[in-house]
Write a protein that holds these residues in place. Structure first.
Motif, PDB file in Angstrom:
ATOM      1  N   MET A  18       1.081  15.566 -41.865  1.00  0.00           N
ATOM      2  CA  MET A  18       0.010  14.579 -41.627  1.00  0.00           C
ATOM      3  C   MET A  18      -0.841  15.012 -40.440  1.00  0.00           C
ATOM      4  N   VAL A  19      -2.143  14.943 -40.623  1.00  0.00           N
ATOM      5  CA  VAL A  19      -3.090  15.301 -39.561  1.00  0.00           C
ATOM      6  C   VAL A  19      -3.616  14.021 -38.925  1.00  0.00           C
ATOM      7  N   TYR A  20      -3.459  13.936 -37.617  1.00  0.00           N
ATOM      8  CA  TYR A  20      -4.005  12.808 -36.874  1.00  0.00           C
ATOM      9  C   TYR A  20      -5.091  13.300 -35.927  1.00  0.00           C
ATOM     10  N   ALA A  21      -6.126  12.509 -35.795  1.00  0.00           N
ATOM     11  CA  ALA A  21      -7.237  12.851 -34.920  1.00  0.00           C
ATOM     12  C   ALA A  21      -7.170  12.042 -33.632  1.00  0.00           C
ATOM     13  N   ILE A  22      -7.567  12.686 -32.548  1.00  0.00           N
ATOM     14  CA  ILE A  22      -7.633  12.038 -31.236  1.00  0.00           C
ATOM     15  C   ILE A  22      -9.055  12.187 -30.710  1.00  0.00           C
ATOM     16  N   VAL A  23      -9.649  11.078 -30.298  1.00  0.00           N
ATOM     17  CA  VAL A  23     -10.985  11.083 -29.699  1.00  0.00           C
ATOM     18  C   VAL A  23     -10.855  10.568 -28.267  1.00  0.00           C
ATOM     19  N   PRO A  24     -11.032  11.439 -27.272  1.00  0.00           N
ATOM     20  CA  PRO A  24     -10.946  10.993 -25.877  1.00  0.00           C
ATOM     21  C   PRO A  24     -12.310  10.563 -25.351  1.00  0.00           C
ATOM     22  N   ILE A  25     -12.338   9.529 -24.509  1.00  0.00           N
ATOM     23  CA  ILE A  25     -13.601   9.071 -23.920  1.00  0.00           C
ATOM     24  C   ILE A  25     -13.379   8.634 -22.475  1.00  0.00           C
ATOM     25  N   LYS A  26     -14.271   9.071 -21.615  1.00  0.00           N
ATOM     26  CA  LYS A  26     -14.265   8.626 -20.222  1.00  0.00           C
ATOM     27  C   LYS A  26     -14.615   7.140 -20.141  1.00  0.00           C
ATOM     28  N   PRO A  27     -14.326   6.513 -19.004  1.00  0.00           N
ATOM     29  CA  PRO A  27     -14.883   5.176 -18.768  1.00  0.00           C
ATOM     30  C   PRO A  27     -16.405   5.220 -18.888  1.00  0.00           C
ATOM     31  N   LEU A  28     -16.969   4.183 -19.455  1.00  0.00           N
ATOM     32  CA  LEU A  28     -18.401   4.204 -19.762  1.00  0.00           C
ATOM     33  C   LEU A  28     -19.286   4.423 -18.540  1.00  0.00           C
ATOM     34  N   HIS A  29     -18.876   3.924 -17.378  1.00  0.00           N
ATOM     35  CA  HIS A  29     -19.738   4.087 -16.204  1.00  0.00           C
ATOM     36  C   HIS A  29     -19.763   5.536 -15.703  1.00  0.00           C
ATOM     37  N   LEU A  30     -18.863   6.368 -16.193  1.00  0.00           N
ATOM     38  CA  LEU A  30     -18.827   7.777 -15.794  1.00  0.00           C
ATOM     39  C   LEU A  30     -19.414   8.699 -16.859  1.00  0.00           C
ATOM     40  N   ALA A  31     -19.680   8.175 -18.027  1.00  0.00           N
ATOM     41  CA  ALA A  31     -20.053   9.020 -19.161  1.00  0.00           C
ATOM     42  C   ALA A  31     -21.516   9.438 -19.104  1.00  0.00           C
ATOM     43  N   LYS A  32     -21.754  10.672 -19.526  1.00  0.00           N
ATOM     44  CA  LYS A  32     -23.105  11.220 -19.708  1.00  0.00           C
ATOM     45  C   LYS A  32     -23.950  11.155 -18.430  1.00  0.00           C
ATOM     46  N   GLY A  33     -23.346  11.608 -17.341  1.00  0.00           N
ATOM     47  CA  GLY A  33     -24.056  11.615 -16.060  1.00  0.00           C
ATOM     48  C   GLY A  33     -25.264  12.523 -16.035  1.00  0.00           C
ATOM     49  N   ARG A  34     -25.283  13.559 -16.878  1.00  0.00           N
ATOM     50  CA  ARG A  34     -26.436  14.470 -16.897  1.00  0.00           C
ATOM     51  C   ARG A  34     -27.690  13.804 -17.456  1.00  0.00           C
ATOM     52  N   LEU A  35     -27.509  12.660 -18.089  1.00  0.00           N
ATOM     53  CA  LEU A  35     -28.664  11.941 -18.646  1.00  0.00           C
ATOM     54  C   LEU A  35     -29.149  10.828 -17.722  1.00  0.00           C
ATOM     55  N   GLU A  36     -28.631  10.827 -16.496  1.00  0.00           N
ATOM     56  CA  GLU A  36     -28.929   9.727 -15.571  1.00  0.00           C
ATOM     57  C   GLU A  36     -30.414   9.575 -15.291  1.00  0.00           C
ATOM     58  N   GLY A  37     -31.137  10.685 -15.226  1.00  0.00           N
ATOM     59  CA  GLY A  37     -32.562  10.599 -14.930  1.00  0.00           C
ATOM     60  C   GLY A  37     -33.415  10.173 -16.103  1.00  0.00           C
ATOM     61  N   ILE A  38     -32.832  10.128 -17.287  1.00  0.00           N
ATOM     62  CA  ILE A  38     -33.576   9.808 -18.506  1.00  0.00           C
ATOM     63  C   ILE A  38     -33.209   8.432 -19.037  1.00  0.00           C
ATOM     64  N   LEU A  39     -31.924   8.107 -18.990  1.00  0.00           N
ATOM     65  CA  LEU A  39     -31.438   6.849 -19.547  1.00  0.00           C
ATOM     66  C   LEU A  39     -30.880   5.955 -18.451  1.00  0.00           C
ATOM     67  N   THR A  40     -31.083   4.677 -18.595  1.00  0.00           N
ATOM     68  CA  THR A  40     -30.493   3.715 -17.663  1.00  0.00           C
ATOM     69  C   THR A  40     -28.976   3.646 -17.916  1.00  0.00           C
ATOM     70  N   PRO A  41     -28.225   3.075 -16.980  1.00  0.00           N
ATOM     71  CA  PRO A  41     -26.781   2.926 -17.229  1.00  0.00           C
ATOM     72  C   PRO A  41     -26.483   2.180 -18.524  1.00  0.00           C
ATOM     73  N   GLY A  42     -27.238   1.127 -18.810  1.00  0.00           N
ATOM     74  CA  GLY A  42     -27.018   0.386 -20.045  1.00  0.00           C
ATOM     75  C   GLY A  42     -27.321   1.214 -21.277  1.00  0.00           C
ATOM     76  N   GLU A  43     -28.359   2.039 -21.203  1.00  0.00           N
ATOM     77  CA  GLU A  43     -28.708   2.893 -22.342  1.00  0.00           C
ATOM     78  C   GLU A  43     -27.662   3.978 -22.553  1.00  0.00           C
ATOM     79  N   ARG A  44     -27.147   4.531 -21.463  1.00  0.00           N
ATOM     80  CA  ARG A  44     -26.090   5.536 -21.597  1.00  0.00           C
ATOM     81  C   ARG A  44     -24.844   4.916 -22.226  1.00  0.00           C
ATOM     82  N   ARG A  45     -24.523   3.710 -21.807  1.00  0.00           N
ATOM     83  CA  ARG A  45     -23.382   3.001 -22.390  1.00  0.00           C
ATOM     84  C   ARG A  45     -23.591   2.799 -23.893  1.00  0.00           C
TER      85      ARG A  45
END
Length: 216
Positions: A1-28
């Motif tokens: 059986m193959v199981y998939a794992i999807v890891p995700i950072k806390p939302l407030h830390l995610a996609k920091g490289r887009l900080e200048g383009i997207l607001t925190p709410g948009e990144r979330r």
């Protein structure tokens, strides 16, 4: 059986490289939309027996559960530790192989997931989907403990070296939906321009990224 794992950072830390383009709410919103797209693809892939999302973020875990994935609280606090935790969890429950798939590849398709797993074959081995910057967008392991997780900058080379050291067959797998991992402003433009209507694509188009970047 193959199981998939999807890891995700806390939302407030995610996609920091887009900080200048997207607001925190948009990144979330973007992270949650991409997660939904990836879980939809995994849920339709014929080769995947089940999916878990490992995170410390309550909103991420709530969405995962709502979309039919198993929500695992990250007890380690770092990416590789969280993956080791999730891998051990699934192995105890009978997993014979694991697929680690990041949540920022919203264009991945069920067929691409099935093809990647098929490349791995029935024996022990490793299949890696490279990112454009030397990272690893997807990692397939048979058996689940075939390799230690070494995600982070330059992870592709480390995973390949680990496979060689363990005497494991390691194969690279490339597919359009696995090549675009959304990290930088130009990735947003590509996501908006490419054909398709995933949740992440619809969101990015609504945000008029091109206008924000003053592109021609």
């Amino acid at each position: 059986m193959v199981y998939a794992i999807v890891p995700i950072k806390p939302l407030h830390l995610a996609k920091g490289r887009l900080e200048g383009i997207l607001t925190p709410g948009e990144r979330r919103s973007l992270v949650l939309a991409m997660l939904g797209d990836v879980l939809a693809a995994l849920g339709t892939a014929r080769s995947v027996s089940g999916t878990s999302v490992v995170s410390r973020d309550p909103a991420v875990l709530a969405l995962a559960a709502r979309l039919g994935a198993e929500a695992l609280f990250d007890q380690a606090g770092d990416l590789n530790g969280a993956l080791a935790q999730a891998a051990a969890y699934h192995e105890r429950r009978g997993a014979t192989a694991l697929l680690v798939l990041h949540a920022d590849v919203p264009l991945v398709t069920p067929d691409e997931i099935d093809e990647l797993i098929a490349v791995g074959g029935p024996g022990a081995g490793v299949v890696l989907a490279p990112s454009r910057d030397g990272g690893t967008n997807a990692l397939y392991l048979r058996p689940p403990a075939a390799l230690p997780f070494q995600f982070g900058a330059g992870s592709l080379a480390r995973h390949l070296e680990g496979a060689r050291a363990a005497g494991l067959d390691a194969r690279l797998f490339r597919a359009p939906g696995l090549e675009l991992d959304v990290d930088r402003p130009d990735d947003l433009l590509a996501l908006a321009d490419l054909p398709g209507a995933t949740a992440a694509q619809r969101l990015v188009r609504e945000l008029s990224i091109c206008a924000r970047l003053a592109c021609v």
